[in-house]
Write an enzyme that holds these catalytic residues in place. Structure first.
Site, mmCIF file in Angstrom:
data_model
loop_
_atom_site.group_PDB
_atom_site.id
_atom_site.type_symbol
_atom_site.label_atom_id
_atom_site.label_comp_id
_atom_site.label_asym_id
_atom_site.label_seq_id
_atom_site.Cartn_x
_atom_site.Cartn_y
_atom_site.Cartn_z
ATOM 1 N N TYR A 165 46.611 89.158 -40.658
ATOM 2 C CA TYR A 165 45.657 88.054 -40.554
ATOM 3 C C TYR A 165 44.296 88.540 -41.010
ATOM 4 C CZ TYR A 165 47.242 83.555 -39.122
ATOM 5 O OH TYR A 165 47.784 82.301 -39.158
ATOM 6 N N GLU A 212 41.395 86.163 -41.651
ATOM 7 C CA GLU A 212 40.474 85.027 -41.800
ATOM 8 C C GLU A 212 39.066 85.540 -42.048
ATOM 9 O OE1 GLU A 212 40.832 82.432 -38.430
ATOM 10 O OE2 GLU A 212 42.674 81.532 -39.201
ATOM 11 N N ASP A 218 39.679 72.836 -64.899
ATOM 12 C CA ASP A 218 40.933 73.218 -64.248
ATOM 13 C C ASP A 218 41.821 73.804 -65.340
ATOM 14 O OD1 ASP A 218 43.501 73.302 -63.259
ATOM 15 O OD2 ASP A 218 43.427 71.330 -62.293
ATOM 16 N N THR A 258 45.355 78.088 -61.456
ATOM 17 C CA THR A 258 46.511 78.618 -60.740
ATOM 18 C C THR A 258 46.808 79.971 -61.349
ATOM 19 O OG1 THR A 258 48.025 77.524 -62.277
ATOM 20 C CG2 THR A 258 47.540 76.365 -60.230
ATOM 21 N N LYS A 293 51.174 80.259 -63.836
ATOM 22 C CA LYS A 293 51.641 79.616 -65.073
ATOM 23 C C LYS A 293 51.555 80.638 -66.215
ATOM 24 C CE LYS A 293 50.742 75.214 -62.928
ATOM 25 N NZ LYS A 293 50.011 73.946 -62.897
ATOM 26 N N ARG A 341 52.534 82.387 -57.037
ATOM 27 C CA ARG A 341 52.120 80.988 -56.872
ATOM 28 C C ARG A 341 50.864 80.969 -56.003
ATOM 29 N NH1 ARG A 341 56.335 78.162 -58.769
ATOM 30 N NH2 ARG A 341 55.017 76.332 -58.635
HETATM 31 C C1 LIG Z 1 49.747 73.040 -61.893
HETATM 32 C C2 LIG Z 1 48.429 72.383 -61.861
HETATM 33 C C3 LIG Z 1 47.744 72.189 -60.660
HETATM 34 C C4 LIG Z 1 48.349 72.367 -59.283
HETATM 35 O O1 LIG Z 1 48.899 73.505 -58.948
HETATM 36 P P1 LIG Z 1 49.876 73.664 -57.689
HETATM 37 O O2 LIG Z 1 49.866 75.130 -57.521
HETATM 38 O O3 LIG Z 1 51.184 73.088 -58.129
HETATM 39 O O4 LIG Z 1 49.314 72.926 -56.545
HETATM 40 C C5 LIG Z 1 46.466 71.671 -60.715
HETATM 41 N N1 LIG Z 1 45.918 71.340 -61.895
HETATM 42 C C6 LIG Z 1 46.564 71.473 -63.061
HETATM 43 C C7 LIG Z 1 45.885 71.072 -64.329
HETATM 44 C C8 LIG Z 1 47.843 71.985 -63.095
HETATM 45 O O5 LIG Z 1 48.490 72.087 -64.248
#
Ligand SMILES: *Cc1c(COP(=O)(O)O)cnc(C)c1O
Length: 444
Positions: A53, A55, A201, A227, A230, A236
């Site tokens: 933990y 936090e 994003d 993220t 990807k 993840r």
């Molecule tokens: C995949 C994605 C997310 C969300 O990611 P999660 O880990 O699935 O919650 C947010 N924005 C964009 C543009 C994405 O491609």
């Protein structure tokens, strides 16, 4: 990882993991948001760090025993800033995934009801960019910019005009189903003109950015979310970069605003992935993704398929099925799945059909490139995919909404006996078997 304990203690879960591993090995994983993390990343994630933990933030925790955890989290932050060339930015590596990270930004910088401008969802925006079913759309006032109706690409003049008109507090760029490059500098400039915060994003393209084959939002954009699972090939999770002036608000929104204890085993995995992402090997990897995507796109077009924007600049492409039959995405996705090719159905710009029955297929080569596939394999994959698409995209979804689910069920039940699918599937398995999957070392 040998999975010896798991095999002994829980044969049921072990067996299912083994089946999934076989599925991943046998087939072609072409969902562009999916990718293989290395064994080193998986080992960090499966480590004893899971216990802790922590936090709070490094140097200021609400729990004891965080000497090494602090070092890990600091190292992860340092690598993140270095990998992205984000000098002068602050980074938070605790977000549990992309969606909560986006919500944390809104929570940090806005009051419910404030206006955010983002790309229309059926033109490529993400669920958390204002879907009426999502926390974002329910709590903030989203106004949307479209892609150009003819070219299907971003029209920055239109974004500028809409920004002046609506005066949003945040202008959001970065998408989930957009096959072209993004001019972050231009969007940041538009935001500045109207006093908005620019937010990018880059979840899908962050690997391409680190590897230098896509323009970067740094140093133009105020807040950047990515993220890590990807094209970046990590666990993840997600990271939030921001200018120093937003540091306190963003950190407080992540913890204690939205989350409790950070997942330090995952943060260690992100750190490992970032180290990998700074190697020459990773640069070669992302350069190969682009070559593979271009080759795959040409192969599909060569078979007479229409792609949204007529091609791709990045790691993904969208097949427009409207020339065959609107709403046939679900049939094509299922037929490809039966042939062991994983893709996902998706809306295309101005799709006449709803998101569950959309008129497009989204696919890309990041995971196949991680397996070592090159142009020749993309040619081959393109031909196999096109054969299936041309056969199954013609199928019409019933007009009557209540009959749709039954028609899909009936369609799916017959797929296993389809001779075209059987033929394609055997070629898929043969092609895939030549390329090992990184990170999977289950015996079978
Ligand atoms: C995949 C994605 C997310 C969300 O990611 P999660 O880990 O699935 O919650 C947010 N924005 C964009 C543009 C994405 O491609």
């Amino acid at each position: 990882m040998k999975y010896e304990a798991l095999k002994k203690e829980d044969p049921e879960i072990y067996g299912l993991i083994q089946k999934e591993a076989r599925r991943q090995k046998e087939g072609l994983e072409m969902i562009p948001s999916e990718n293989y993390a290395s064994s080193a990343v998986l080992e960090a994630m499966g480590s004893i760090l899971n216990v802790k933990y922590a936090e709070g933030y490094p140097g200021k925790r609400y729990y004891g025993g965080n000497i090494y955890i602090d070092e890990i989290e600091r190292l992860c932050q340092k690598r993140a800033l270095k990998a992205f060339g984000a000098e002068g930015y602050h980074v938070n590596v605790q977000p549990l995934s992309g969606s909560p990270a986006n919500l944390a930004v809104y929570f940090a910088l806005l009051t419910p009801g404030d206006t955010i401008m983002s790309l229309k969802l059926d033109h490529g925006g993400h669920l958390t960019h204002g879907s009426p079913t999502n926390f974002s759309g329910k709590n903030y006032n989203f106004v949307f910019y479209p892609v150009d109706p003819k070219l299907e690409t971003l029209d920055y003049d239109v974004i500028e005009k809409l920004a002046a008109e609506h005066k949003p507090k945040i202008i959001l760029s970065g998408y989930t189903a957009y096959p072209r490059s993004i001019d972050f500098e231009r969007i940041a400039k538009i935001a500045k003109q109207v006093g908005a915060i620019s937010m990018a994003d880059i979840s899908h393209i962050s690997g391409l950015i680190v590897g230098g084959v896509h323009s970067s939002p740094f140093p133009y954009t105020d807040v950047v979310m990515t993220t890590t699972h990807k094209t970046l090939r990590g666990p993840r999770a997600a990271m939030l970069f921001c200018r120093e002036e937003f540091k306190d608000q963003i950190d407080k929104a992540v913890f204690p605003g939205m989350q409790g204890g950070p997942h330090e085993h995952t943060i260690a995995g992100i750190a490992v992935a970032l180290r990998e992402a700074m190697t020459d090997g990773f640069k070669e990897y992302v350069a190969q993704i682009l070559k593979n995507a271009t080759t795959l796109a040409k192969s599909l077009q060569g078979q007479g398929l229409k792609l949204v924007t007529d091609g791709t600049d990045n790691h993904l492409m969208l097949i427009d099925l409207r020339p065959f039959a609107a709403g046939s995405g679900i049939f094509v996705e299922k037929a490809l799945e039966e042939a062991e090719i994983s893709v996902n159905k998706t809306t295309v710009p101005n799709d006449p059909m709803p998101p569950y029955y959309p008129s497009g297929i989204r696919l890309g080569p990041p995971a196949l490139t991680s397996r070592g596939m090159k142009e020749q394999e993309m040619e081959q994959a393109g031909k196999l995919i096109a054969r299936i698409v041309k056969e199954f995209a013609k199928i019409k979804l019933p007009e009557e909404k209540e009959k749709r689910a039954a028609s899909v069920k009936e369609f799916s039940a017959k797929l296993a006996d389809n001779s075209l699918i059987k033929e394609v599937k055997s070629q898929v398995i043969e092609l895939a078997s030549k390329f090992p999957v990184p990170g999977i070392d289950l015996p079978h």
